[in-house]
Design a protein around this motif. Structure first.
Motif, PDB file in Angstrom:
ATOM      1  N   PHE A  51       0.833  -1.199   0.000  1.00  0.00           N
ATOM      2  CA  PHE A  51       0.000   0.000   0.000  1.00  0.00           C
ATOM      3  C   PHE A  51       0.873   1.256   0.000  1.00  0.00           C
ATOM      4  O   PHE A  51       0.536   2.258  -0.625  1.00  0.00           O
ATOM      5  CB  PHE A  51      -0.923   0.018   1.216  1.00  0.00           C
ATOM      6  N   GLY A  52       1.989   1.210   0.730  1.00  0.00           N
ATOM      7  CA  GLY A  52       2.889   2.358   0.771  1.00  0.00           C
ATOM      8  C   GLY A  52       3.472   2.680  -0.593  1.00  0.00           C
ATOM      9  O   GLY A  52       3.575   3.846  -0.974  1.00  0.00           O
ATOM     10  N   LEU A  53       3.842   1.644  -1.342  1.00  0.00           N
ATOM     11  CA  LEU A  53       4.364   1.874  -2.690  1.00  0.00           C
ATOM     12  C   LEU A  53       3.288   2.455  -3.604  1.00  0.00           C
ATOM     13  O   LEU A  53       3.564   3.361  -4.395  1.00  0.00           O
ATOM     14  CB  LEU A  53       4.907   0.565  -3.271  1.00  0.00           C
ATOM     15  N   ALA A  54       2.071   1.947  -3.498  1.00  0.00           N
ATOM     16  CA  ALA A  54       0.973   2.483  -4.318  1.00  0.00           C
ATOM     17  C   ALA A  54       0.693   3.938  -3.953  1.00  0.00           C
ATOM     18  O   ALA A  54       0.522   4.795  -4.826  1.00  0.00           O
ATOM     19  CB  ALA A  54      -0.282   1.634  -4.141  1.00  0.00           C
ATOM     20  N   TRP A 152      -4.572   9.892  -7.765  1.00  0.00           N
ATOM     21  CA  TRP A 152      -5.327   9.519  -6.576  1.00  0.00           C
ATOM     22  C   TRP A 152      -6.634   8.823  -6.972  1.00  0.00           C
ATOM     23  O   TRP A 152      -7.040   7.850  -6.332  1.00  0.00           O
ATOM     24  CB  TRP A 152      -5.624  10.750  -5.714  1.00  0.00           C
ATOM     25  N   ALA A 153      -7.275   9.297  -8.019  1.00  0.00           N
ATOM     26  CA  ALA A 153      -8.500   8.651  -8.501  1.00  0.00           C
ATOM     27  C   ALA A 153      -8.198   7.251  -9.010  1.00  0.00           C
ATOM     28  O   ALA A 153      -8.975   6.317  -8.779  1.00  0.00           O
ATOM     29  CB  ALA A 153      -9.139   9.497  -9.605  1.00  0.00           C
ATOM     30  N   THR A 154      -7.067   7.089  -9.672  1.00  0.00           N
ATOM     31  CA  THR A 154      -6.665   5.764 -10.150  1.00  0.00           C
ATOM     32  C   THR A 154      -6.432   4.821  -8.977  1.00  0.00           C
ATOM     33  O   THR A 154      -6.868   3.660  -9.003  1.00  0.00           O
ATOM     34  CB  THR A 154      -5.386   5.871 -11.011  1.00  0.00           C
ATOM     35  N   PHE A 157      -9.792   3.931  -7.535  1.00  0.00           N
ATOM     36  CA  PHE A 157     -10.481   2.991  -8.418  1.00  0.00           C
ATOM     37  C   PHE A 157      -9.874   1.596  -8.305  1.00  0.00           C
ATOM     38  O   PHE A 157     -10.603   0.593  -8.299  1.00  0.00           O
ATOM     39  CB  PHE A 157     -10.430   3.472  -9.873  1.00  0.00           C
ATOM     40  N   LEU A 158      -8.557   1.512  -8.201  1.00  0.00           N
ATOM     41  CA  LEU A 158      -7.903   0.217  -8.026  1.00  0.00           C
ATOM     42  C   LEU A 158      -8.384  -0.466  -6.747  1.00  0.00           C
ATOM     43  O   LEU A 158      -8.723  -1.652  -6.744  1.00  0.00           O
ATOM     44  CB  LEU A 158      -6.385   0.391  -8.010  1.00  0.00           C
ATOM     45  N   LEU A 162     -10.655  -3.985  -6.414  1.00  0.00           N
ATOM     46  CA  LEU A 162     -10.198  -5.170  -5.684  1.00  0.00           C
ATOM     47  C   LEU A 162     -11.130  -5.539  -4.534  1.00  0.00           C
ATOM     48  O   LEU A 162     -11.207  -6.703  -4.143  1.00  0.00           O
ATOM     49  CB  LEU A 162      -8.793  -4.930  -5.128  1.00  0.00           C
ATOM     50  N   ALA A 163     -11.842  -4.579  -4.000  1.00  0.00           N
ATOM     51  CA  ALA A 163     -12.649  -4.772  -2.795  1.00  0.00           C
ATOM     52  C   ALA A 163     -13.736  -5.842  -2.891  1.00  0.00           C
ATOM     53  O   ALA A 163     -13.969  -6.551  -1.914  1.00  0.00           O
ATOM     54  CB  ALA A 163     -13.248  -3.447  -2.355  1.00  0.00           C
ATOM     55  N   PRO A 164     -14.436  -6.011  -4.000  1.00  0.00           N
ATOM     56  CA  PRO A 164     -15.494  -7.039  -4.017  1.00  0.00           C
ATOM     57  C   PRO A 164     -14.983  -8.472  -3.948  1.00  0.00           C
ATOM     58  O   PRO A 164     -15.757  -9.392  -3.717  1.00  0.00           O
ATOM     59  CB  PRO A 164     -16.218  -6.798  -5.348  1.00  0.00           C
TER      60      PRO A 164
END
Length: 199
Positions: A51-54, A152-154, A157-158, A162-164
């Motif tokens: 998450f930190g890299l993203a 940030w929007a990307t 959205f990513l 992934l969430a579902p």
């Protein structure tokens, strides 16, 4: 769960504070919050670097002068990262052992009824609303009105894609339509994921 999920936003807010020129206070807050994540959750310890890299990539891409921003990051982050690792050292050994030896996916991957998350649950108020319509509307408004929000929007959205979980699921139907999470399940840090809706 409450403690570990609450530290993650603090880690990234203090990281942003440090990257945007915050001094020793920002460095200390970033280091301590990262160590607290490590102390509270093996799962989030595994996911924090990913998450930190993203987050860092989104921040870098949102900067007008990326070369200067990269130089600033390289000079601003080593000390708080080293301090955070030092503070987390007592729990990092056992956490790394757990990550190597334990299967964390619960419910298990082979049970998509439990592992997938119903799409309606992201916006319906009676079902664990992680996003909600108000937050979606405000985020969309900000993305439209402000420049530099595309990274940030990307990233958002990513996370939402992934969430579902691995397949499309509604409150009444489970489909076999694959979703992006099925492709990234084995990325380092994601194999310890217990609930995909937290993305």
């Amino acid at each position: 769960n409450l403690s570990c999920t609450q530290w993650l936003p603090f880690v990234f807010l203090t990281l942003l504070w440090r990257l945007e020129g915050g001094g020793r206070g920002a460095a200390l807050a970033f280091a301590v919050s990262g160590a607290l994540v490590a102390a509270s959750s093996t799962t989030y310890t595994a996911q924090l670097p990913l998450f930190g890299l993203a987050f860092g990539a989104a921040w870098l891409l949102s900067q007008p002068d990326r070369r200067e921003a990269a130089r600033r990051a390289v000079t601003a982050l080593p000390l708080p990262l080293a301090l955070g690792a030092l503070l987390a050292l007592p729990v990092l050994g056992p956490a790394l052992h757990d990550l190597r030896t334990l299967q964390f996916e619960t419910p298990i991957w082979e049970d998509p009824v439990s592992f997938a998350f119903p799409l309606e649950s992201f916006v319906l108020p009676n079902r664990h609303p992680y996003v909600g319509l108000g937050v979606l509307a405000l985020a969309l408004l900000a993305a439209i009105r402000r420049t530099g929000t595309a990274p940030w929007a990307t990233l958002a959205f990513l996370g939402l894609s992934l969430a579902p979980g691995p397949v499309v699921k509604t409150l009444s139907t489970l489909t076999s339509i694959p979703l992006p999470y099925a492709l990234v399940r084995y990325f380092p840090g994601l194999t310890q994921n217990r609930f995909t809706e937290r993305f």
